[in-house]
Design a protein around this motif. Sequence first.
Motif, PDB file in Angstrom:
ATOM      1  N   SER A   1       0.685  -1.054   0.054  1.00 37.29           N
ATOM      2  CA  SER A   1      -0.054   0.195  -0.017  1.00 37.29           C
ATOM      3  C   SER A   1       0.936   1.207   0.051  1.00 37.29           C
ATOM      4  N   PRO A   2       0.472   2.141  -1.120  1.00 36.14           N
ATOM      5  CA  PRO A   2      -0.245   1.847  -1.955  1.00 36.14           C
ATOM      6  C   PRO A   2       0.503   1.094  -3.292  1.00 36.14           C
ATOM      7  N   LEU A   3      -0.531   0.440  -3.996  1.00 40.74           N
ATOM      8  CA  LEU A   3       0.140  -0.179  -5.380  1.00 40.74           C
ATOM      9  C   LEU A   3       0.098   0.941  -6.369  1.00 40.74           C
ATOM     10  N   ARG A   4       1.306   1.017  -7.073  1.00 38.43           N
ATOM     11  CA  ARG A   4       1.587   2.096  -7.855  1.00 38.43           C
ATOM     12  C   ARG A   4       1.557   1.260  -9.301  1.00 38.43           C
ATOM     13  N   ILE A   5       0.413   2.149 -10.072  1.00 32.86           N
ATOM     14  CA  ILE A   5       0.292   1.572 -11.501  1.00 32.86           C
ATOM     15  C   ILE A   5       0.628   2.824 -12.500  1.00 32.86           C
TER      16      ILE A   5
ATOM     17  N   ASP B   1      -0.650   8.324 -19.209  1.00 34.02           N
ATOM     18  CA  ASP B   1       0.101   9.692 -19.490  1.00 34.02           C
ATOM     19  C   ASP B   1       1.650   9.578 -19.084  1.00 34.02           C
ATOM     20  N   GLY B   2       1.949   8.280 -18.429  1.00 33.00           N
ATOM     21  CA  GLY B   2       3.239   8.325 -17.737  1.00 33.00           C
ATOM     22  C   GLY B   2       3.283   8.437 -16.100  1.00 33.00           C
ATOM     23  N   GLU B   3       2.144   9.046 -15.714  1.00 25.47           N
ATOM     24  CA  GLU B   3       2.063   9.439 -14.481  1.00 25.47           C
ATOM     25  C   GLU B   3       1.482   8.072 -13.661  1.00 25.47           C
ATOM     26  N   THR B   4       1.854   8.334 -12.201  1.00 30.54           N
ATOM     27  CA  THR B   4       1.651   7.046 -11.568  1.00 30.54           C
ATOM     28  C   THR B   4       0.301   7.195 -10.871  1.00 30.54           C
ATOM     29  N   ALA B   5      -0.916   6.296 -10.804  1.00 34.78           N
ATOM     30  CA  ALA B   5      -1.791   6.223 -10.027  1.00 34.78           C
ATOM     31  C   ALA B   5      -1.784   5.272  -8.712  1.00 34.78           C
ATOM     32  N   CYS B   6      -2.085   5.637  -7.687  1.00 39.66           N
ATOM     33  CA  CYS B   6      -1.875   4.859  -6.351  1.00 39.66           C
ATOM     34  C   CYS B   6      -3.221   4.152  -6.180  1.00 39.66           C
TER      35      CYS B   6
ATOM     36  N   LEU C   1      -8.883   0.504   9.213  1.00 42.30           N
ATOM     37  CA  LEU C   1      -9.174   2.010   8.426  1.00 42.30           C
ATOM     38  C   LEU C   1      -7.772   2.206   7.562  1.00 42.30           C
ATOM     39  N   GLY C   2      -8.138   2.501   6.199  1.00 39.91           N
ATOM     40  CA  GLY C   2      -7.011   2.732   5.363  1.00 39.91           C
ATOM     41  C   GLY C   2      -6.659   4.177   5.542  1.00 39.91           C
ATOM     42  N   ARG C   3      -5.243   4.360   5.181  1.00 37.97           N
ATOM     43  CA  ARG C   3      -4.951   5.720   5.466  1.00 37.97           C
ATOM     44  C   ARG C   3      -3.488   5.797   4.392  1.00 37.97           C
ATOM     45  N   LEU C   4      -3.713   6.839   3.589  1.00 35.19           N
ATOM     46  CA  LEU C   4      -2.564   7.123   2.611  1.00 35.19           C
ATOM     47  C   LEU C   4      -2.312   8.494   2.805  1.00 35.19           C
ATOM     48  N   ASN C   5      -0.785   8.887   3.158  1.00 39.14           N
ATOM     49  CA  ASN C   5      -0.467  10.333   3.354  1.00 39.14           C
ATOM     50  C   ASN C   5       0.133  10.947   1.807  1.00 39.14           C
ATOM     51  N   LEU C   6      -0.485  11.829   1.451  1.00 36.36           N
ATOM     52  CA  LEU C   6      -0.117  12.224  -0.017  1.00 36.36           C
ATOM     53  C   LEU C   6       0.546  13.664  -0.045  1.00 36.36           C
ATOM     54  N   ARG C   7       1.178  13.830  -1.028  1.00 38.97           N
ATOM     55  CA  ARG C   7       1.700  15.368  -1.136  1.00 38.97           C
ATOM     56  C   ARG C   7       1.618  15.583  -2.561  1.00 38.97           C
TER      57      ARG C   7
ATOM     58  N   GLU D   1       4.616  12.541  -3.109  1.00 38.55           N
ATOM     59  CA  GLU D   1       4.983  11.739  -2.071  1.00 38.55           C
ATOM     60  C   GLU D   1       3.636  10.911  -1.962  1.00 38.55           C
ATOM     61  N   ALA D   2       3.659   9.505  -1.546  1.00 41.24           N
ATOM     62  CA  ALA D   2       2.594   8.757  -1.174  1.00 41.24           C
ATOM     63  C   ALA D   2       2.943   7.579  -0.487  1.00 41.24           C
TER      64      ALA D   2
END
Length: 555
Positions: free
Chosen positions: A273-277, A281-286, A297-303, A312-313
């Motif tokens: 977590s996260p799984l990066r795909i 467009d070459g950008e990464t989705a989490c 309770l899922g938690r993802l800290n993003l910037r 950041e993820a």
Amino acid sequence: MSLSPVPRPVLRRFGNASAAILFLLALVLATAVRAEQADFALTLLHTNDVHAHIADFDAMGQECTADKESQGKCLGGAARLATAIAQARAEGGNTLLVDAGDWFQGTLAYSRFKDEALRAVTSRLGYQAMAPGNHEFDDGPAVLASFLSGVPFPMLACNMDASAEPLLAGKIAPYAVLDVGGRAVGVVGVANEDTASLSSPGENVRFMAAEEPLRAAVAELAAQGVNIIIAVSHAGFERDKVLAAAVAGLDVIVGGHSHLLLANGAPEAVGPSPLRISGPDGETACVVTAGSWGKYLGRLNLRFDAAGRVVEAEGDPRPMDAGMAQDPDMAALVATYEERLAPFRATAVGSLETALPLDRGDCRGAECLIGDMAADAVLAAAARHEARAALVNAGSIRAGLPAGEVTLGAVLTTFPFGNTLVVCDLLGADLMAALEHGVSLAHDPLGSGTGRFPMVAGLRYAFDPAREAGSRILSAQIQGPDGKFSPVDPAATYRVAISDYLSRGGDGYGMLKDRAKNVLLDGRTMDEMVAGYLAAHSPLAVALDGRIERKEKGE
């Protein structure tokens, strides 16, 4: 006293250095200000597939008694979620709480109170957006409409059209733009594309493949200047990975439906977590998902930078176990519903010699104890209608049953849907087609759609999940009046017991809807049949008997 003038060359050198230093300082300060304005930190909190588990529960999914609580054996519950959410919000940063669907269905609380308890609990938890799960439609549009009328957050689905359904028209938008700490955050919903066959949305609600509606929603958000976009999706884990790779502009997909956990180090996790795909467009989705039943309770800290790119993820779902305190206000709210359920929980209906656990991986891809018992109970109830076999979809079983005394509450927790008994005539060829459809996803018992896996009584079958579609059933035998088994004859007609859900084509069993003859609606519910079976056979001993044989390729 006059000061001697500083030699001009020194002054020039000193003056140039001062200007340079001042310029650099200004540049650093301006850059810092711009960075502070551009950088956006977000704590994304997420749940999925809570399935009405407002109270905590034990490892079997059954009621958590005071004894179990004192021994630290209880998990989940809205009171633990409330504490964890409050702690995250108290940290002072920007937080966003979302859910990826299936808050409905799965416990006695929903069976008895429908959306009433869920409206109160989800509102108090403070969700900011939610996707509809397929189980949100189990009682048709009316209960979902009632839920939506009583919660302060939007339900979102870009690939669903409810405009022709009066009860839901205008109540489920494709996306929402939320103000989170002064920054516009777009949240797009994705409904399960198979909801029409998995649940009961009615003929007026349509579901589409998600790719194009999702692209359109992202494009509309981008046109509005929204460059942070999060999808809440009940499409299932495999579909979420496909969508992340196919649709540009997504920063995060919060997934549901598959009941899987992405985490770093948890033994039951299926990935990090996260799984990066990587997107087109070459950008990464989490991609993130937090198991089921509110056990995490899922938690993802993003910037994000100014352009909305994730820089950041990191994060990990937090377990809602005995180490998490229960919020007293939420616990008091849940207790009001539990007190009303007490009479239903208290009635003993029978006993079991051994526990019948529910393991999602086993019961959705092979024979399992709770599945055998469920199918046996249905066949016993249908004996008065001369049924020779019973077929039960594994997804209708929602918890295990404990050894020892079994209460009505435990039975209702395990079989919460209220599905009723239907008996019909089927050609052997159609019965074989039903078995073939049932095992069609058994190669991945934890995947989406495996609730169709067929538990049986009065039948034996062997299958190979690795074979080509249409050839996975290796053999099938049906029990005769003399108790002996013989091969299913494609041309013969057999009296078969199923549920009203399957008779409507639920879980994709179109052959049961379209080809059944002499259909009889008995009306007894699954919990009634199981309770009656336990009462007649207690103490009941259940053992695997090889009625379902899984043969991997080459065996």
